[in-house]
Design a protein around this motif. Sequence first.
Motif, PDB file in Angstrom:
ATOM      1  N   VAL A 305     -13.588  -6.586 102.448  1.00  0.00           N
ATOM      2  CA  VAL A 305     -12.172  -6.441 102.708  1.00  0.00           C
ATOM      3  C   VAL A 305     -11.800  -5.293 103.743  1.00  0.00           C
ATOM      4  CG1 VAL A 305      -9.687  -6.108 101.826  1.00  0.00           C
ATOM      5  CG2 VAL A 305     -11.494  -7.732 100.635  1.00  0.00           C
ATOM      6  N   ASP A 306     -12.314  -4.274 103.365  1.00  0.00           N
ATOM      7  CA  ASP A 306     -11.711  -3.081 104.240  1.00  0.00           C
ATOM      8  C   ASP A 306     -12.516  -2.911 105.554  1.00  0.00           C
ATOM      9  OD1 ASP A 306     -10.384  -1.986 102.384  1.00  0.00           O
ATOM     10  OD2 ASP A 306     -11.841  -0.332 101.596  1.00  0.00           O
ATOM     11  N   TYR A 307     -13.657  -3.696 105.545  1.00  0.00           N
ATOM     12  CA  TYR A 307     -14.606  -3.961 106.792  1.00  0.00           C
ATOM     13  C   TYR A 307     -13.695  -4.691 107.882  1.00  0.00           C
ATOM     14  CZ  TYR A 307     -18.335  -4.420 109.966  1.00  0.00           C
ATOM     15  OH  TYR A 307     -19.189  -4.683 111.128  1.00  0.00           O
ATOM     16  N   LEU A 308     -13.327  -5.982 107.233  1.00  0.00           N
ATOM     17  CA  LEU A 308     -12.821  -6.992 108.263  1.00  0.00           C
ATOM     18  C   LEU A 308     -11.356  -6.680 108.595  1.00  0.00           C
ATOM     19  CD1 LEU A 308     -13.843 -10.447 106.523  1.00  0.00           C
ATOM     20  CD2 LEU A 308     -14.914  -9.054 108.360  1.00  0.00           C
ATOM     21  N   SER A 309     -10.509  -5.707 107.597  1.00  0.00           N
ATOM     22  CA  SER A 309      -9.347  -5.298 108.021  1.00  0.00           C
ATOM     23  C   SER A 309      -9.559  -4.351 109.241  1.00  0.00           C
ATOM     24  CB  SER A 309      -8.727  -4.347 106.769  1.00  0.00           C
ATOM     25  OG  SER A 309      -8.460  -5.457 105.618  1.00  0.00           O
ATOM     26  N   ALA A 310     -10.759  -3.714 109.404  1.00  0.00           N
ATOM     27  CA  ALA A 310     -11.017  -2.666 110.501  1.00  0.00           C
ATOM     28  C   ALA A 310     -11.526  -3.622 111.605  1.00  0.00           C
ATOM     29  CB  ALA A 310     -11.811  -1.431 109.908  1.00  0.00           C
ATOM     30  N   GLN A 311     -11.427  -4.608 111.531  1.00  0.00           N
ATOM     31  CA  GLN A 311     -11.832  -5.817 112.692  1.00  0.00           C
ATOM     32  C   GLN A 311     -13.507  -5.784 112.934  1.00  0.00           C
ATOM     33  OE1 GLN A 311      -9.561  -7.641 114.075  1.00  0.00           O
ATOM     34  NE2 GLN A 311      -8.371  -6.589 112.443  1.00  0.00           N
ATOM     35  N   GLY A 312     -14.148  -5.467 111.656  1.00  0.00           N
ATOM     36  CA  GLY A 312     -15.667  -5.278 111.929  1.00  0.00           C
ATOM     37  C   GLY A 312     -16.182  -6.900 111.837  1.00  0.00           C
ATOM     38  N   ARG A 313     -17.322  -6.850 112.734  1.00  0.00           N
ATOM     39  CA  ARG A 313     -18.019  -7.901 113.061  1.00  0.00           C
ATOM     40  C   ARG A 313     -19.126  -8.076 112.063  1.00  0.00           C
ATOM     41  NH1 ARG A 313     -16.712 -10.079 118.060  1.00  0.00           N
ATOM     42  NH2 ARG A 313     -18.598 -11.286 118.001  1.00  0.00           N
ATOM     43  N   PHE A 314     -19.609  -9.291 111.530  1.00  0.00           N
ATOM     44  CA  PHE A 314     -20.382  -9.492 110.564  1.00  0.00           C
ATOM     45  C   PHE A 314     -21.228 -10.696 110.805  1.00  0.00           C
ATOM     46  CE2 PHE A 314     -17.244 -12.292 108.610  1.00  0.00           C
ATOM     47  CZ  PHE A 314     -18.001 -13.111 108.047  1.00  0.00           C
ATOM     48  N   GLY A 315     -22.404 -11.023 110.562  1.00  0.00           N
ATOM     49  CA  GLY A 315     -23.068 -12.370 110.184  1.00  0.00           C
ATOM     50  C   GLY A 315     -23.886 -12.377 109.034  1.00  0.00           C
ATOM     51  N   VAL A 316     -24.583 -13.564 108.880  1.00  0.00           N
ATOM     52  CA  VAL A 316     -25.387 -13.558 107.451  1.00  0.00           C
ATOM     53  C   VAL A 316     -26.820 -13.862 107.896  1.00  0.00           C
ATOM     54  CG1 VAL A 316     -23.412 -14.124 106.040  1.00  0.00           C
ATOM     55  CG2 VAL A 316     -24.618 -15.994 107.315  1.00  0.00           C
ATOM     56  N   GLY A 317     -27.642 -13.485 106.730  1.00  0.00           N
ATOM     57  CA  GLY A 317     -28.979 -13.807 106.960  1.00  0.00           C
ATOM     58  C   GLY A 317     -29.517 -14.278 105.610  1.00  0.00           C
ATOM     59  N   SER A 318     -30.868 -14.812 105.683  1.00  0.00           N
ATOM     60  CA  SER A 318     -31.643 -15.433 104.345  1.00  0.00           C
ATOM     61  C   SER A 318     -32.465 -14.388 103.731  1.00  0.00           C
ATOM     62  CB  SER A 318     -31.998 -16.766 104.625  1.00  0.00           C
ATOM     63  OG  SER A 318     -33.088 -16.547 105.655  1.00  0.00           O
ATOM     64  N   ASP A 319     -32.764 -13.251 104.514  1.00  0.00           N
ATOM     65  CA  ASP A 319     -33.651 -12.094 103.996  1.00  0.00           C
ATOM     66  C   ASP A 319     -34.775 -12.442 103.448  1.00  0.00           C
ATOM     67  OD1 ASP A 319     -34.246  -9.739 103.264  1.00  0.00           O
ATOM     68  OD2 ASP A 319     -32.655  -8.971 102.394  1.00  0.00           O
TER      69      ASP A 319
END
Length: 452
Positions: A305-319
Motif C-alpha cells: 500500500v505505501d509503495y504504490l502510494s509513492a508511485q512505486g513500480r512492481f512486477g511479479v515472478g514465479s521464483d
Amino acid sequence: MRRLILEHALLPGGWARNVGLDIEGGTIAAVLPNASAEGRERVAGIALPGLPNLHSHTFQRGMAGLAETRGPEGDSFWTWRQVMYRFLGSLTPEDVEAIAAFAMMEMLEGGFTALAEFHYLHHDAQGRPYADIAELSGRIAAAAQETGIGLTLLPVFYAQGGFGGAAPVEGQRRFVTDPESYARLVEGARRAVAALDDAVIGIAPHSLRAVTPESLREAVALAGDGPVHIHIAEQVKEVEDCLAWSGQRPVAWLLDHTPVDRRWCLIHATHLDAKETKGIAASGAVAGLCPITEANLGDGIFEGVDYLSAQGRFGVGSDSNIEITAPGELRQFEYSQRLKHRARNVLAAHEGQSTGRSLYEKASSGGAQALGRRIGALAPGHRADLVVLDARHPDLAALSGDRWIDSYVFVTGKAAIDTVFVAGKPVVRSGRHVSRDAIQERYARAMARILA
C-alpha cells in the motif's frame, strides 16, 4: 505479415472489439479497433497482453513439494535452502534443460509470455566450471527456444557465502565465481542466446550477502544499459546480518552506495522501513514480487500500500515455481495486503477502479521494464505477446470488460486461458502447450532418475 482480428482486446486505452492486429517480424506493426475481418485470422475470446515473469529459478521446479515436511523447530527459508542444496547436487546439464523446459511450458500455459531467469547454477556438482563456462546458460537458452517463451537471461554473480566475506558453504559451490570468471560467464551467456529471437542479457548480483561492495561495482559495470536484478531484504535474518556488517538495512545500503535506477529490479524487498519504501519508488527501479513463493517460504508481506502510494513500480515472478500461475501471483499479492490491512480491494488506486485490471496493467508495465523489453502492451512497436481467455468459460460468459479480468485474477485463474501467442506465434492452444507431450515425457524421465 500476420494479420489477426481479435474479438475482444485490452488495449492501453481500454477495451475494444474487433481489433485488427498487424504483426511483422514478431512485433505489432498496427492496432486497428473496429477493423474488418476480411483477410484476417480470427481469434475468438478475450485478448490480454502477455504478463512478464520477472523472477524465476527454473531448476527449482523439480524440487516443488520436496520441502513440505516439517523440519526442526524454527523451520524457515534457511532450512528450505538446505533442501535446495541437496536437490541440485545431482543435476546434470540435461536435467537442467529438461526441468527448465517444463517450467517454461507451464509459464506459457499459466499466462506468462516472457521470463527473466535469475540463473545461478553454473558449475558441475563438484563446483568445477564446464569446458564451456556458460554450458548451463546454454541449456536455459535451449529450453526457451523449444518452448517459445521470451527470455531475459540473468547470469548470477555469487562470490561469497555471507556478509563480511564469509566463505561459501559446500552447497553453494555450483554458484560461485570471481569477477574475472563472471565476466567470461556473461560473455558466454551472450553467445548462448544469440540464436534466439529478441533475447536480452542482464546482470544479477545474487544478493548483498553474496558479493563485496567492490565486486558488486565490477559486476554492475558489465550491465551497460541492460537489466540489473538483485535479491534484497527477503528475510529478517538478512536485515539483521546487514545491520551488523554495515550499520544499515539492505535497501538503505544499496540506495546509498549504488546508482540504482530504472535498470534495476529489487527482488522481494519484503522488509522495508518507510524511508526505504519511498527510496525504491523514487529511484525508478521495479520491486520484483513473488507472492506465492514469499508465502511458501514464510518471508513476510511486502509494504504494497505505501509503495504504490509513492508511485512505486512492481512486477511479479514465479521464483521457486511451486505453482506457476500469472493470475495467481496477482491474486496472492492483493490477498496478502487484505490480510495485513484487514480490508478489501486494497491495491486499487481509487473508488470504482477494477482491482484485477489495475494489478494486471501495473505488473505488465513494471515487468516489461524489469525485463528490458518492449512487451506488456498490445501497442505498435511491442512484441506480439497475447494471452487469450475463453469467453465461453462459465465464469466469464456472462461478463464483460473489467469484470473479465477481475474473474481471471480472482476466480478462474489459468483455467480461463485458451490460446497464447509469443511474437505472433501460437504456443498454447486449448490451454495446452503445442509441445507438451514431448516436454512432459522428458521431464518425467529426468525426475525419475534424480529422485530414485
